[in-house]
Design an enzyme around this catalytic site. Sequence first.
Site: not given
Lengths: 336, 529
Positions: B226, B228, B233, B248, B276, B392, B398
């Site tokens: 996808e 970015k 977020r 976020r 987003e 993680r 990304k």
Amino acid sequence: MLIQFTNRGIYCPQADVYIDPWKPVSKAIITHAHSDHARIGNSSYLSHTDSESILRYRLGEISLQTLPYNETVVMNGVRISLHPAGHVIGSAQVRLEYQGEVWVISGDYKVKKDGLTIPFEPLKCQHFVTESTFGLPIYNFPESDELKIRLNDWVKENAERGLNSVIIGYALGKAQRILNALETDLPILLHSTIYNTNAALGFDNSRYIKFTQEFKKEQLNPGVVVATGTAVGSPWLKRFEPYRLAFCSGWMQLRGARRRRNADKGFVMSDHADWKGLNEAVEATGAENVYVTHGYKSVFAAWLRERYKINAVEVETLFEGEGVENESPEPEAPQQ
Amino acid sequence: MKAFTELYSQLDQSTKTNDKVSAMVTYFTHTHAADAFWAFALLTGRRPKRPVRTSDLKLWATELAQVPYWLFEESYSVVGDLAETISLLIPLQESNTHKSLTEVMNEIIAIQLKPDEEKKQWLFNFWNNFSREELFVFNKLITGSFRVGVSQQLVFKALSKTYDVDERVVAHKLMGDISSQNLDLKELLLGETASFDASKPYPFYLAYQLDIPFSELDDIQYWQIELKYDGIRGQIIVRNNQVHVWSRGEELMTDKFIEFDILKSLLPNGTVLDGEILPFKDNRILSFNEMQKRIGRKNISKKTLADVPLCMMCYDLLEHNGEDIRQMPLYERRKLLETVINSADTSVLKLSPVLDCYSWEMLDVLRNESKTLGCEGLMLKHKESIYETGRRRGKWWKWKVDPYTVDAVLIYAQAGHGRRANLYTDYTFAIWDKGELVPFTKAYSGLTDKELVEVDAWIKKNTIEKFGPVRSVKAELVFEIAFEGINASPRHKSGIALRFPRIARWRKDKNKEEINTKEDLLQLLNSVS
């Protein structure tokens, strides 16, 4: 004026002698053997007796005359004597007297006793040259006893967890204080610079392991390593893993300085006077004129003017005071 | 207060994550519930309002420490931290207090509305009865931000160990707005999940920047690719016929994003979307700046709503029909997400497109093209991945486009704060403009600690003038500045503003004649807008 501040260093024209010059001169009086005060290239040196071997170790072949504390030499009518500065072994204040004018150039000094060096001696004078490395009221250092307890607790705590304790300090001064403060049965390993400096000082090395390439991890298991700042971040340190790292410096009073170096622990230990010490020293001289060198010069001079109504000015020098990890620049290798 | 001070010192002094976790576990195990709650709240950045004005604090500290005000300021500029400066200046004493953390916190809350004279006496009482370490921690509680080098995730980890509860459960139960005081952490963490607040978000799953070769990843067909996006977020939560929007940063931002309010009638209760939030108009993404301006406004006018409409580019579904589906593999969540978005049929919810990609070479091309779509790179998500908590490695990556760079010369420096106090680390850089050096950006991070010390020493030797805390230095050191975007800005002297500028490296190989010009940056500005 008996003393001038020149671009070669602090100069007494009447006696034609410099104190801790930073460019080569014919006659130099050296207050102590740290590399920003004792530089190579002078034709002749005068220092305190206890500085002799370390100066020769660091500067190689030099023409050196030594003097005990409180003994006077006369140079062209100027009476010159050395007095304890309490900074490191052999460190001296230089007192110069000519036709009733008395100057004291204190070099680096500390007022607190460290159990190793002969304590600082306050001297009456009209003109006092003082450092200001820790010339802010935020610097107030603990007593040696308190430090000793903290240091040994930390080493013990690490050992219980199977960790080596790596302690960083200058080879001359700090290292001997650290070793003096350690009370432990654990093996203690010394960086070779420190081992050699000890030997030059006549400091008993028999209890310590000198680091060599034959070193085996099992020799510590766990133990204590005392090293100079050059070791920090170097592959040399890796062989002592797992370890915890401590710095010993006056700068460790500030949290930022400690955290910046990723130190696990910072012990506030300095061979320079703290705020209280600087104030006491200046007051004890009774001097009307104070010349403030390396450190927080402008602040300390302004404070002296405001608080004691004395004539205090800042003076540019090339002395560097205390680096966190090392005397900077690095101690030079002995000249052959 | 003693135990908490001890904990603070341990966390502050340790550089090892494991040591920090074990220090927290020890604390949480041995302290009583109220203190444990406060410790948790403080360590995760939740704290009561400042009870005392900074100016009063300084004035009263100089009085107790008996130093002139100018000397206090000099000291402060060297220490770089007000709490620490005060703790170093006040005469040292033995610790002489037995107040618990909760008692201290309650006093801090209670004193807020009291007259100044009472506040002063209250402060002196603390200042005269604390050890230096306690003083420092206490001052931290009543000044600026209370940070101590542990992330929220690390605190969750410690709580998970203390009470033997899965870390993800801890994170979920303690997410968001925990405002009720004297909450019993143990009870909350070991108790039933059902009593949840309807607004509660799930912890976000965050990706690391791709830093391993493709050969170490599964075949490309296993990855969902996808774009970015460069927005905020967020999570949209629809429960009990109410809409909540979380950022976020765990801020409840429902009021700022009012266009999502209609979703309460368009989405079934028990729906949580992850995506987003973007300013989106006429089929294209507007600049991040536009949205930020809108968020800064107290009241959102009709005109603003029309000029900068927002949407959520949705990429995940975390709760479906009231059921937590985070353990489902991504490909199944995606199918459900598509159904949910399609049936809602609204312009404020868009489905983040999945890009077709058959080779790693093609992926590289797509990544470079993403910039022209107003995006900052690609996301690689393993189709089998569950929705994890926190940042993680492994299943989500990304892969950002390379930043823009410009070579510039250092002209001003200022001492940093906190970890970088007493070290010149805040720099202002200049570029050439018609034969003159013009300042155009500040940049902070990016140098190693060793380089920082080196630059600091250079600055001290090459200062031309001092104006307060700022020094102008000889224009000599050249640095490469990386940045993510560029905008025209009438507020800046140079007329441009960089987005997220930081020092990429020190260009010791270049001199000031070789750096970029303002012309170069204006060209870039024209090419991107």
